[in-house]
Design a protein around this motif. Structure first.
Motif, PDB file in Angstrom:
ATOM      1  N   GLY A 175       0.830  -1.437   0.016  1.00  0.00           N
ATOM      2  CA  GLY A 175      -0.084   0.222  -0.008  1.00  0.00           C
ATOM      3  C   GLY A 175       0.832   1.235   0.056  1.00  0.00           C
ATOM      4  N   GLU A 176       2.132   1.250   0.246  1.00  0.00           N
ATOM      5  CA  GLU A 176       2.945   2.227   0.447  1.00  0.00           C
ATOM      6  C   GLU A 176       3.917   2.316  -0.730  1.00  0.00           C
ATOM      7  OE1 GLU A 176       4.297   5.806   1.174  1.00  0.00           O
ATOM      8  OE2 GLU A 176       2.478   5.069   2.122  1.00  0.00           O
ATOM      9  N   THR A 177       4.700   1.107  -0.744  1.00  0.00           N
ATOM     10  CA  THR A 177       5.936   1.007  -1.966  1.00  0.00           C
ATOM     11  C   THR A 177       5.790  -0.186  -2.392  1.00  0.00           C
ATOM     12  OG1 THR A 177       7.445  -0.020  -0.110  1.00  0.00           O
ATOM     13  CG2 THR A 177       7.443   2.439  -0.222  1.00  0.00           C
ATOM     14  N   GLN A 178       4.728  -1.005  -2.168  1.00  0.00           N
ATOM     15  CA  GLN A 178       4.681  -2.525  -2.733  1.00  0.00           C
ATOM     16  C   GLN A 178       4.396  -2.161  -4.482  1.00  0.00           C
ATOM     17  OE1 GLN A 178       1.981  -6.104  -2.165  1.00  0.00           O
ATOM     18  NE2 GLN A 178       3.933  -6.465  -1.168  1.00  0.00           N
ATOM     19  N   THR A 179       5.316  -2.292  -5.369  1.00  0.00           N
ATOM     20  CA  THR A 179       4.948  -2.182  -6.652  1.00  0.00           C
ATOM     21  C   THR A 179       4.550  -3.622  -7.300  1.00  0.00           C
ATOM     22  OG1 THR A 179       7.171  -2.224  -7.403  1.00  0.00           O
ATOM     23  CG2 THR A 179       6.395  -0.306  -7.086  1.00  0.00           C
ATOM     24  N   ILE A 180       4.488  -3.649  -8.597  1.00  0.00           N
ATOM     25  CA  ILE A 180       4.114  -4.974  -9.424  1.00  0.00           C
ATOM     26  C   ILE A 180       5.288  -5.940  -8.983  1.00  0.00           C
ATOM     27  CG2 ILE A 180       3.740  -6.056 -11.530  1.00  0.00           C
ATOM     28  CD1 ILE A 180       2.069  -3.746 -12.309  1.00  0.00           C
ATOM     29  N   SER A 181       6.531  -5.439  -9.136  1.00  0.00           N
ATOM     30  CA  SER A 181       7.621  -6.415  -9.048  1.00  0.00           C
ATOM     31  C   SER A 181       7.833  -6.752  -7.666  1.00  0.00           C
ATOM     32  CB  SER A 181       8.770  -5.643  -9.526  1.00  0.00           C
ATOM     33  OG  SER A 181       8.890  -5.050 -11.001  1.00  0.00           O
ATOM     34  N   LEU A 182       7.543  -5.890  -6.877  1.00  0.00           N
ATOM     35  CA  LEU A 182       7.747  -6.354  -5.323  1.00  0.00           C
ATOM     36  C   LEU A 182       6.506  -7.287  -4.793  1.00  0.00           C
ATOM     37  CD1 LEU A 182       8.782  -2.960  -3.578  1.00  0.00           C
ATOM     38  CD2 LEU A 182      10.191  -4.885  -4.742  1.00  0.00           C
ATOM     39  N   ALA A 183       5.355  -7.060  -5.496  1.00  0.00           N
ATOM     40  CA  ALA A 183       4.246  -7.718  -5.238  1.00  0.00           C
ATOM     41  C   ALA A 183       4.599  -9.254  -5.675  1.00  0.00           C
ATOM     42  CB  ALA A 183       2.982  -7.227  -5.741  1.00  0.00           C
ATOM     43  N   VAL A 184       5.023  -9.331  -6.788  1.00  0.00           N
ATOM     44  CA  VAL A 184       5.472 -10.753  -7.604  1.00  0.00           C
ATOM     45  C   VAL A 184       6.604 -11.269  -6.675  1.00  0.00           C
ATOM     46  CG1 VAL A 184       6.594 -11.661  -9.321  1.00  0.00           C
ATOM     47  CG2 VAL A 184       4.862 -10.174 -10.177  1.00  0.00           C
ATOM     48  N   HIS A 185       7.374 -10.678  -6.119  1.00  0.00           N
ATOM     49  CA  HIS A 185       8.450 -11.109  -5.192  1.00  0.00           C
ATOM     50  C   HIS A 185       7.908 -11.782  -3.810  1.00  0.00           C
ATOM     51  CE1 HIS A 185      12.092 -11.577  -3.128  1.00  0.00           C
ATOM     52  NE2 HIS A 185      11.711 -10.855  -1.962  1.00  0.00           N
ATOM     53  N   THR A 186       6.852 -10.824  -3.288  1.00  0.00           N
ATOM     54  CA  THR A 186       6.076 -11.424  -2.231  1.00  0.00           C
ATOM     55  C   THR A 186       5.323 -12.843  -2.587  1.00  0.00           C
ATOM     56  OG1 THR A 186       5.960  -9.330  -1.413  1.00  0.00           O
ATOM     57  CG2 THR A 186       4.269 -10.915  -0.351  1.00  0.00           C
ATOM     58  N   LEU A 187       4.728 -12.990  -3.636  1.00  0.00           N
ATOM     59  CA  LEU A 187       3.814 -14.058  -3.998  1.00  0.00           C
ATOM     60  C   LEU A 187       4.657 -15.177  -4.369  1.00  0.00           C
ATOM     61  CD1 LEU A 187       1.054 -12.203  -6.647  1.00  0.00           C
ATOM     62  CD2 LEU A 187       0.961 -13.324  -4.151  1.00  0.00           C
ATOM     63  N   THR A 188       5.985 -14.860  -4.643  1.00  0.00           N
ATOM     64  CA  THR A 188       6.775 -16.308  -4.910  1.00  0.00           C
ATOM     65  C   THR A 188       7.166 -16.974  -3.550  1.00  0.00           C
ATOM     66  OG1 THR A 188       8.883 -14.877  -4.513  1.00  0.00           O
ATOM     67  CG2 THR A 188       7.935 -15.232  -6.938  1.00  0.00           C
ATOM     68  N   GLN A 189       6.824 -16.266  -2.419  1.00  0.00           N
ATOM     69  CA  GLN A 189       7.269 -16.525  -0.944  1.00  0.00           C
ATOM     70  C   GLN A 189       5.982 -17.228  -0.454  1.00  0.00           C
ATOM     71  OE1 GLN A 189      10.094 -14.160   1.189  1.00  0.00           O
ATOM     72  NE2 GLN A 189      10.143 -12.920  -0.742  1.00  0.00           N
TER      73      GLN A 189
END
Length: 229
Positions: A175-189
């Motif tokens: 909601g503050e700094t999580q972009t698409i790339s960072l969201a994908v990184h989170t989803l991989t885990q």
């Protein structure tokens, strides 16, 4: 359909990419013009500094931004003390990280376009009494517009997919700094995150294609575009 968290990441990515592109544009055009037309001592060093984000690991670039713009950094401390502005761990910091990483690609695109403009046009404009600023504004800038449009597309696409410098400088805050790339990184885990990764990948591709189409449209609408060879 995107989940609310994914929709937020997409909207944030668009805002960051657009702001990074807009912020980088005047500096990239100016740097490209200097590199393409000026001769001065230290030009090689200036060129190297401009392209430094491409040479350094993105994580190291993000760490350098954190040292400079963090709350204890020389620039960050001054901005927060005098203006109450903070970039570290905020979406505005993600804009800076994305703009810095996209800057070399932007400059290179515009520089190649300016270098393709015959210097005789510069001399003709000067012979007609045009001042340097008028020559740049009425001759160089319009004729280099295709390169500027291409640079804007590259900057947007690069900013949209920026990861290393962003996560190091502003972390991965939903909601503050999580972009698409960072969201994908989170989803991989996350177990079962493959479907979310697929949805975000499709959105990223569509946004990049949309930026390319918009760039082509701007070039074709330009009155100064070069005729096809």
């Amino acid at each position: 359909m995107l989940t609310p968290e994914e929709s937020t990441a997409v909207a944030l990515s668009l805002r960051i990419a657009l702001m990074a592109m807009i912020c980088a544009t005047p500096f990239a055009v100016a740097a490209a013009y200097v590199l393409a037309r000026w001769q001065f001592r230290g030009k090689v060093l200036f060129d190297a500094i401009v392209h430094l984000p491409l040479l350094m690991p993105p994580v190291l670039t993000g760490y350098a931004l954190l040292l400079l713009f963090g709350r204890n950094g020389p620039i960050g401390h001054w901005l927060e003390s005098w203006f109450g502005i903070s970039f570290a761990f905020r979406w505005t910091g993600a804009v800076i990280a994305a703009a810095v990483m996209a800057f070399p690609l932007f400059v290179r695109s515009v520089r190649l376009s300016i270098e393709a403009i015959p210097r005789e046009l510069d001399e003709a404009a000067a012979g007609l009494g045009a001042r340097p600023w008028a020559k740049f504004w009425h001759v160089i800038l319009p004729l280099s517009f295709p390169g500027i449009a291409a640079g804007m597309t590259l900057a947007f696409a690069k900013a949209l997919g920026e990861f290393g410098a962003t996560i190091t400088f502003v972390s991965n805050i939903p909601g503050e700094t999580q972009t698409i790339s960072l969201a994908v990184h989170t989803l991989t885990q996350v177990p079962g995150g493959e479907s979310g990764i697929g949805r975000l990948a499709i959105v990223s591709i569509l946004l990049s294609l949309g930026a390319l189409i918009a760039s082509e449209w701007m070039v074709r609408r330009s009155a100064y575009r070069r005729p096809p060879e």
